[in-house]
Every structure is written in C-alpha cells, then in structure tokens.
Write an enzyme that holds these catalytic residues in place. Sequence first.
Site, PDB file in Angstrom:
ATOM      1  N   ASP A 213       0.832  -1.204   0.000  1.00 49.36           N
ATOM      2  CA  ASP A 213       0.000   0.000   0.000  1.00 49.36           C
ATOM      3  C   ASP A 213       0.867   1.254   0.000  1.00 49.36           C
ATOM      4  OD1 ASP A 213      -2.863   0.803   0.388  1.00 49.36           O
ATOM      5  OD2 ASP A 213      -2.053   1.799   2.163  1.00 49.36           O
ATOM      6  N   GLU A 281       1.647  -0.408  -4.958  1.00 44.25           N
ATOM      7  CA  GLU A 281       0.800   0.722  -5.319  1.00 44.25           C
ATOM      8  C   GLU A 281       1.663   1.967  -5.235  1.00 44.25           C
ATOM      9  OE1 GLU A 281      -3.072   3.297  -3.866  1.00 44.25           O
ATOM     10  OE2 GLU A 281      -1.720   2.439  -2.407  1.00 44.25           O
TER      11      GLU A 281
END
Length: 557
Positions: A213, A281
């Site tokens: 993330d 990401e």
Amino acid sequence: MQPTEMSTERRSPASSWWREAVLYECHLPSFRDGNGDGIGDLEGLTSSLDYLKHTLGVDAIWCGPFFRSPLLDQGFDVSDYCDVEPVFGSLAIFDRLIKHAHERGLKIIVDYIPNHTSNEHPWFRESRSSLTNDKRDWYVWRDPRADGSPPNNWTSETGGSVWEWDETTGQYYLHSHLVQQPDLNWRNPQVRAALFDVLRFWLDRGADGFRIDVAHMLMKDPELRDNPLAEGGNDNPFDLQHPDFGTQLHVHDRRHPDTHATLAEIRGVVDAYPDRVTIAEIEAMSWQDWALYFGSDHDGIHLPFAFRLLETVWTAADLRRELSALYAALPPGAWPVLALGNHDRTRLVTRLGPEQAKVAAVLLLTLQGTPCLLYGDELGLADQSVPRERQRDYFGLAEGGVSRDPTRTPMPWNDGVNFGFSTAPEDELWLPLSRVGATVNVVAQQQRPTSHLALYQRLIRMRVASPALHQGTIDLLDPGGSDGDGSVLAYVRRCERDVKAVALNLTGEPTTVVLPSAGTVVVSTSAAIEGQRTGSHTRLEPHQAIVVDLPQKDEWP
Ligand code: GLC
Ligand code: CA
C-alpha cells in the site's frame, strides 16, 4: 513453518509465474459472505475459488486487507498486522484459503500496509501515552510551530492538515490519510524490523506475495519541510481524492529518494522465500520516475503498478503516447503490472460506457505486462451512488471528501437473494446491492455469449494459450483508423512463431485499420466474427476490438 529453500541469487525475472499470470483484485467485504452476517469474508472467498480458477481463469488473487481493524478505511487501518479481523474469519480460515488456493494452482497475494496503522494499534496507543515511551519514535511526533500551528503545511489525502494535535503529550502526530491512520516512522530501525517481521509472518503461512500500500509514501523529507504551493493546481489526478490535496506539490511528503533503499530492503526479506512477488501501489508519476521503482539491478519491486495508464484520457492518441513512453522507460528485463480500475477509482463501465469497457478488457488482456482485474469488472458492474447513511468509507465522510463506496458494491453471483452475495437481510449488507444485479451477475452472464463475462473468459483463455500475449514483445503500430483519424489503437505481440495483432476502435464510428498481414480473428468484442479470416485492410465496427492471429513476420507481404 519455515521457508524450505533460501534463494541466494536474484531470480531471473524472465522465468517467474507472476509475469505470465492474470491477477484478480477481490475486495473482501464486497466479494462473498460465507457466514451470513452481510459482510464478505475469507470463507466466502474460499468458496469462490472454483469460479476464479475455472470459470474466469485467473492465476492469482489479491484479497484486500483482512487484518484486525476498526474498518474506517476498509481495513487499510490495521490494529494488528498478524491476526485476522474476526468479521473476515480467523488465521485457521486463512490457512484453509491458502491450502485450497494452492491445491488449485491459485496464488494468494496479501496486502501489506506499512505506511500507517490504525490509531487503535497497540503501538500507537503506547506511542501516544508519553513523550518518553519506548514507542514514541515509532510514529512521527512534532512540536507546534512558535505560533501554535502545525509543524508544516502538508495536506492529507482526506483533506486538511496531515497533523493532528494530541492533548495527552502536547504534540502533533502525522497522518497522511485519516486522522485515525497515524503514519509510522520508517526512519526508526525498530519500526523497520517490526514491519519486516510482518512480511515473514504471512510468508511463513504461505502467502505468495504482497501488494504494498502507498509504497511511494514510506519515506518523508527528514526535515519535514513545507511543500511548495501549486499555484495553478496540482495536475496529478491521483492526488485529487480531496480538493485540498491538489493545492500543493507533494514533493516532501512522498517519493523521497530514500524510498528506493527501503523498498529494496522489503524485497530482500521477501526474496528469502522462493517464488514470491512484490507488487507496489505507487501513485501516477512520470514513466521515468515509475521505472526507478524496479530498483537498480532489479533489487526493487517486481511489479510496480503503472497507474498513469489508468488516468489516461480514453483516445487512441493519448493511449498510444502513454504506452510508447511506458515501454520506452521500462528497464531491460523489467515487466509492468497494468490495471484499468481498482477499489479506489471509478469503475470502467461508468468511466467509459459499457461498449468501451469491453474494448478496455481487450486492451488490458493483450498488452505486454501482467494484467490486474478488479472484481466485478468482468461482469461490467457499474458504480452506484451509496446513500450517506449506508456509506462505509470514512474518506467520503470527511468534509469535501470523495467516497469510494460506489465502486465497492457487492459482487452479484446469481439472481437469487442478494444476488447470491449474502443471506443476511438487505439492510445489513456491507454496502447496498447493485441495482442491475438481476441481469449483471455471474450465472446470467455465463449463459450469454455476448456478455462481459463471456468476453473476459475468451480473452483470458486466449492469453494463457498464446506465448505472444503472455510473454511476447510489443510493437505499437502507426496511428490507425480511416483517413488517419486516430480512432484506432493497434499493436503486434510476438513470441517466436506466435504473432497476434490487436486493433481497438476507440470511437462510436466505423473505421478501418491496416494490419501487417491478413489473418484470422481469434477473439473480438463481437463474438460472431471470431474464427473469420480478415484482410490486412480490416473494417472495424463502432466500439469493436479484434485480436488477429497473423502468420510469422517473414510471410508478411
Ligand atoms: C491506498 C489504498 C486506499 C487506502 C489508502 C490508505 O491508496 O488503495 O484504498 O485508503 O491507501 O491506506
Ligand atoms: Ca461474513
């Protein structure tokens, strides 16, 4: 459980499963409810593995977060990294998911959320308890400026300052997202060690890799300098989750050069286990900056998401420009991961309309790179507004914030109760059902050769069977379309004797495209023309995409 074999050399990326795989993003609370409480869970996912493997044909599932969490940010607010949130199951149920997935040859990708925890994480509770607590430095605490204002001007993704005043100790703490998501201090070696242990915990349990993330945010400017203001607005559309966020250039709060060394350390931990993958990401950025995330000599992320593509205006010219820049920037031996939608963005059908969403499916599954599909996109699911009282995403509840709930409505499986998602009463479901679920569902679409699902099935089967598509080179063809109107994006994929041409009509007008040779249509948005011969001057109907099997290059006219 310990890794059976330690890999000492860096694996040749050319031989890895994740280069040839099709990835599937499942959003756990919205996917399938296994115990009837209205919320999707690991049990529901486990019972969907045959659909994913055999009906759809994907190779790896990125689950979405399922760790202990107050669920203010759909589980991206973690209060215990090494346990399962009871609403989603238990460690035993996770182990069973891994076992059943591996028995079917499916890989499981787990979320890794290293930038921040929930404010309910015991580490943060300790850290905020006193100035001298052992874990004080695990988060980013600062005194106010002389006038009492926050330490700098950084704005959070949910609006307002990244700094939250904490009465207990009279300092501010930093949160790049919700107030309830304090950022960890990755410059503290104990934090790094603890977060590396989190990786080992899931690797030991059999996770096949991680989706990291906000990987670009881990390292911040050590001096926490003010960001410059963006006078004309910040033109990175990925930053616009909240209008405030676009008022400055985010040069000091993210993408610090030290990020790459940190990601290489994460990679080092994962590489101690054979055959695992790291997927990151990272926000949309220049292709040159994106390429840095592969690391020097492939010591960085295996698959950094190429999110610029997701933001590209849907015209042949814009896509061609971005794709040629992407492939030009790709370091030798590196391989991209491509997505045209995810749980944070407007769904494809809503963004492009149902017909171009099918063209997008052909694009995603025929480009050079590992494709990642968002659950429900294979059905052509659309965004649906969610009334405020049913909203789950605290990003949307922040003033001026944008809710991502419309993208995250439950997966429709059949035309039964709650479209097969759950047996709970409708008003107890995690999010409201799709209004069109009676026809847009797995069972209904399996019976219709013209459905979204049928197209995805044919595309995935073709991709698996075609070395050109799953491992070949790509050559973008000159701008195509009748009279050079730029309506067509076309390219050739090649691996030894296997050659495929792909042509996509991005408009609602008929056009023609010139391919290098005549051939046979293998898959098209129009199922009826599959198997037909086509000349090198090929007519494309409105919104039509074709994949054509071509002879080898030495047989081209
Ligand atoms: C990532 C996730 C998003 C989440 C945020 C904070 O951008 O994709 O859903 O809200 O990180 O963890
Ligand atoms: Ca449940």
